[in-house]
Enzyme design. Structure first.
Site, short mmCIF file in Angstrom:
data_model
loop_
_atom_site.label_atom_id
_atom_site.label_comp_id
_atom_site.label_asym_id
_atom_site.label_seq_id
_atom_site.Cartn_x
_atom_site.Cartn_y
_atom_site.Cartn_z
N THR A 6 43.78 32.63 35.34
CA THR A 6 44.61 31.42 35.32
C THR A 6 43.77 30.16 35.45
O THR A 6 44.22 29.09 35.08
CB THR A 6 45.64 31.46 36.46
OG1 THR A 6 44.95 31.65 37.68
CG2 THR A 6 46.61 32.58 36.27
N THR A 7 42.56 30.27 35.99
CA THR A 7 41.67 29.11 36.02
C THR A 7 40.98 28.99 34.67
O THR A 7 40.90 27.90 34.10
CB THR A 7 40.60 29.29 37.13
OG1 THR A 7 41.23 29.77 38.30
CG2 THR A 7 39.93 27.98 37.44
N ASP B 98 46.55 39.54 42.09
CA ASP B 98 45.67 39.42 40.93
C ASP B 98 45.08 40.78 40.57
O ASP B 98 45.02 41.16 39.41
CB ASP B 98 44.53 38.44 41.21
CG ASP B 98 44.93 37.02 40.85
OD1 ASP B 98 46.13 36.73 40.94
OD2 ASP B 98 44.05 36.21 40.48
N ASP C 102 43.12 30.59 43.58
CA ASP C 102 43.90 31.01 42.42
C ASP C 102 44.37 29.80 41.63
O ASP C 102 45.08 28.95 42.17
CB ASP C 102 45.09 31.82 42.93
CG ASP C 102 45.78 32.54 41.79
OD1 ASP C 102 45.12 33.35 41.14
OD2 ASP C 102 46.94 32.23 41.54
N1 LIG Z 1 30.12 38.98 39.68
C1 LIG Z 1 30.32 38.16 38.66
N2 LIG Z 1 29.29 37.71 37.94
C2 LIG Z 1 29.48 36.87 36.93
N3 LIG Z 1 30.66 36.40 36.54
C3 LIG Z 1 31.73 36.82 37.19
C4 LIG Z 1 31.63 37.72 38.28
N4 LIG Z 1 32.87 37.95 38.76
C5 LIG Z 1 33.72 37.23 37.98
N5 LIG Z 1 33.04 36.56 37.03
C6 LIG Z 1 33.61 35.67 36.01
O1 LIG Z 1 34.38 34.68 36.65
C7 LIG Z 1 35.48 34.32 35.86
C8 LIG Z 1 36.76 34.43 36.63
O2 LIG Z 1 36.74 33.55 37.69
P1 LIG Z 1 38.01 33.35 38.62
O3 LIG Z 1 38.55 34.66 39.03
O4 LIG Z 1 37.63 32.37 39.66
O5 LIG Z 1 39.02 32.63 37.70
P2 LIG Z 1 40.22 33.19 36.88
O6 LIG Z 1 40.23 34.67 36.85
O7 LIG Z 1 40.20 32.48 35.59
O8 LIG Z 1 41.46 32.63 37.66
P3 LIG Z 1 42.28 33.25 38.86
O9 LIG Z 1 41.54 34.41 39.38
O10 LIG Z 1 42.36 32.10 39.80
O11 LIG Z 1 43.59 33.60 38.27
C9 LIG Z 1 35.49 35.26 34.68
O12 LIG Z 1 34.99 34.58 33.55
C10 LIG Z 1 34.57 36.39 35.11
O13 LIG Z 1 33.92 36.95 34.00
MG LIG Z 2 40.17 35.94 38.65
#
Ligand SMILES: Nc1ncnc2c1ncn2[C@@H]1O[C@H](COP(=O)(O)OP(=O)(O)OP(=O)(O)O)[C@@H](O)[C@H]1O
Ligand SMILES: [Mg+2]
Length: 535
Positions: A101-102, A403, A68
């Site tokens: 958040t990332t 989340d 996260d």
């Molecule tokens: N199965 C998937 N295939 C392609 N992209 C995906 C998939 N699942 C999630 N994503 C993409 O990954 C990104 C989110 O990644 P991640 O959850 O690691 O980071 P975040 O949501 O920004 O931060 P956090 O979850 O740490 O608050 C988004 O851009 C989402 O569209």
């Molecule tokens: Mg996420």
């Protein structure tokens, strides 16, 4: 300088000389520090992103493993003020949307890199900042253009977006269990009278070591992570329970100020003990008279909430006692039980009690919990019992569940979804670049540059998934140029597909808030030209 002041202001470029070195230095240092922070979390973006192990340097030697962004950044000890702004940025995204958040930090890092290029090409920081402001507004319009409306009754879509959020977590293999659970928990607390309000404080997460994450369950009722009192053989299982939540102490009163009472003979001592017994017995009788058979006692900071003697009498009266209920839990407990907290024994009346079919102490893993089920007229709350084989997993499961719940909250607040997998970012990038061509001068140049910066998300997603980022992003651009708005990176197949078919969807609010917050933070950093330290 004197000459410059008296000279007529014709052409400032030739007549005056201002030393901008320090300002450039400060700005450069700020940007470099903020970018370093963004680079640190970049590898954890996306479903194939890496996790971070965070070890605290102090005596506690606490270790956490997480994916996260907000958690990673909040644990980093950052000194540079601009770097701290990025950590704050991630926290604001956490508050606004809970997920992404990332993404927000990675976006900000990329925008800052482009800003650096613009500044070295001679753009004025204010021009760049203004361009960013316009860009953010326009980008939100683009996102709205590709959003898909969703209804709260459409459980399947909600589950899909919750699992997208969970898929990038350490506990992703359990997402098929956790996502429906999160959706059910969230929907069960939405009040039909206020359909667009979801208060996450109404969902309590109780963590208990033992078992695996698979054993995590949604409890229709209430769970206390503590034992019932076993003193004097008190009951640990009560059917048809009448439950009281009390905020007073069932123990002998103390003087208001620090005083000592000197007892000099046995007769006096006897009298004190007898008084004490009678006092407590009187209280217990009143409690029993109201029909109460389960007592939840708030933790007291003034004196012992219960003593051995009172526990003894309560046990004799067949009353199950759970002591040390935290002050901040009281509101949740009374809401769930649909009862009123009782602050004084004089106000102990039957109409203030809550009713439940069963209150019992059960063993969960290594410890015991008190479970209240079958609550009559239960309030709109939910309890999730999170299990796991070690504390690291439990804590990460808790954060991931948060989340997922936030994602549902976003959808409750704003009922639109958007495709994931880099599709929104590339679409924004392309439409904004096209818009930049219609503009003129420096603004057009700045917007073009910043529009390109948004490509960082698909680029990083591809990179983290072990794909060739340049080939993937080029292909993605091609597909979007052909009008396939929902083409995204399919990390499983390693190619570009319609990402909606892969069920990778996220709330619109996560994306809009990420882009606006990132732009705002970068604008702020660009406009700083000096650091003044004060004591
Ligand atoms: N199965 C998937 N295939 C392609 N992209 C995906 C998939 N699942 C999630 N994503 C993409 O990954 C990104 C989110 O990644 P991640 O959850 O690691 O980071 P975040 O949501 O920004 O931060 P956090 O979850 O740490 O608050 C988004 O851009 C989402 O569209
Ligand atoms: Mg996420």
């Amino acid at each position: 300088m004197a000459a410059a002041a008296t000279a007529p202001a014709v052409s400032r470029k030739t007549e005056t000389y201002t030393d901008t070195k320090r300002r450039d230095d400060v700005r450069g240092a700020n940007i470099a520090a903020a970018r370093a922070v963004a680079d640190a979390v970049r590898t954890s973006l996306g479903p194939r992103g890496m996790d971070k192990m965070i070890a605290s340097g102090d005596q506690a030697h606490e270790v956490i493993i997480t994916n996260d962004g907000a958690t990673i950044l909040s644990r980093m000890s950052l000194v540079q003020p601009a770097a701290r702004m990025l950590a704050e940025l991630s926290r604001s995204q956490d508050a606004a949307a809970g997920d992404g958040t990332t993404t927000v930090v990675v976006l900000a890092g990329s925008l800052l890199r482009r800003a650096q290029t613009l500044l070295s090409a001679g753009a004025h920081p204010t021009a760049a900042a203004d361009a960013l402001h316009r860009l953010a507004t326009r980008a939100v319009d683009v996102l709205h253009g590709m959003a898909i409306p969703v209804e709260l009754s459409d459980r399947e879509s909600l589950v899909k977006s919750a699992s997208t959020a969970l898929n990038s977590k350490v506990v992703s293999q359990y997402s098929s269990l956790l996502s429906p659970l999160a959706v059910d928990a969230a929907l069960s607390v939405v009040d039909p009278a206020h359909p667009d309000l979801l208060d996450l404080r109404d969902i309590r997460i109780v963590k208990k070591l033992g078992g695996t994450v698979d054993d995590t369950e949604l409890v229709r009722g209430l769970i206390f992570d503590k034992k019932a009192s076993h003193a004097a053989g008190g009951p640990t299982r009560v059917e048809n329970a009448k439950i009281a939540v009390i905020q007073f102490q069932v123990s002998p009163p103390k003087t208001d100020i620090e005083q000592s009472v000197i007892v000099s003979d046995y007769a006096q001592m006897d009298r004190i003990l007898r008084e004490e017994r009678n006092y407590i017995l009187g209280m217990v009788k009143k409690i029993k008279a109201a029909g109460c058979n389960v007592l939840l006692i708030q933790k007291s900071i003034l004196r012992d909430a219960v003593t051995d003697l009172s526990l003894h009498y309560l046990a004799k009266a067949k009353i199950l006692v759970v002591k040390d209920v935290e002050r901040d839990e009281i509101e949740f407990v009374t809401k769930t039980l649909n009862c009123l907290p009782i602050a004084n024994i004089e106000h102990f009346r039957a109409d203030k009690l809550g009713h439940a079919d069963l209150v019992e102490e059960v063993s969960v893993g290594e410890g015991k919990v008190v479970k209240i089920t079958g609550i009559k007229d239960m309030g709109r709350t939910a309890t999730v019992l999170v299990r796991g084989s070690n504390q690291l997993v439990i804590d990460e499961a808790d954060r991931s569940l948060h989340d997922a719940l936030c994602v549902i909250r976003c959808l409750v607040n704003k009922r639109f979804m958007i495709a994931g997998g880099g599709a929104p970012e590339i679409e924004m990038s392309m439409q904004l670049a096209a818009w930049a061509k219609e503009l003129q001068g420096m603004e057009s140049y700045c917007i073009k540059e910043f529009a390109d910066a948004l490509e960082v998300i698909p680029y990083t997603l591809a990179e983290n998934a072990g794909l060739n980022p340049i080939a993937i992003v080029t292909e993605l651009r091609n597909r979007h140029a052909k009008g396939e708005k929902n083409a995204g990176i399919n990390v499983r197949k390693g190619q570009i597909t319609n990402i909606l078919e892969e069920n990778v969807v996220q709330p619109l609010l996560v994306s809009t808030s990420a882009i606006t917050l990132a732009c705002e933070c970068v604008r702020m950093i660009l406009k700083i030209d000096d650091i003044v330290t004060v004591r």
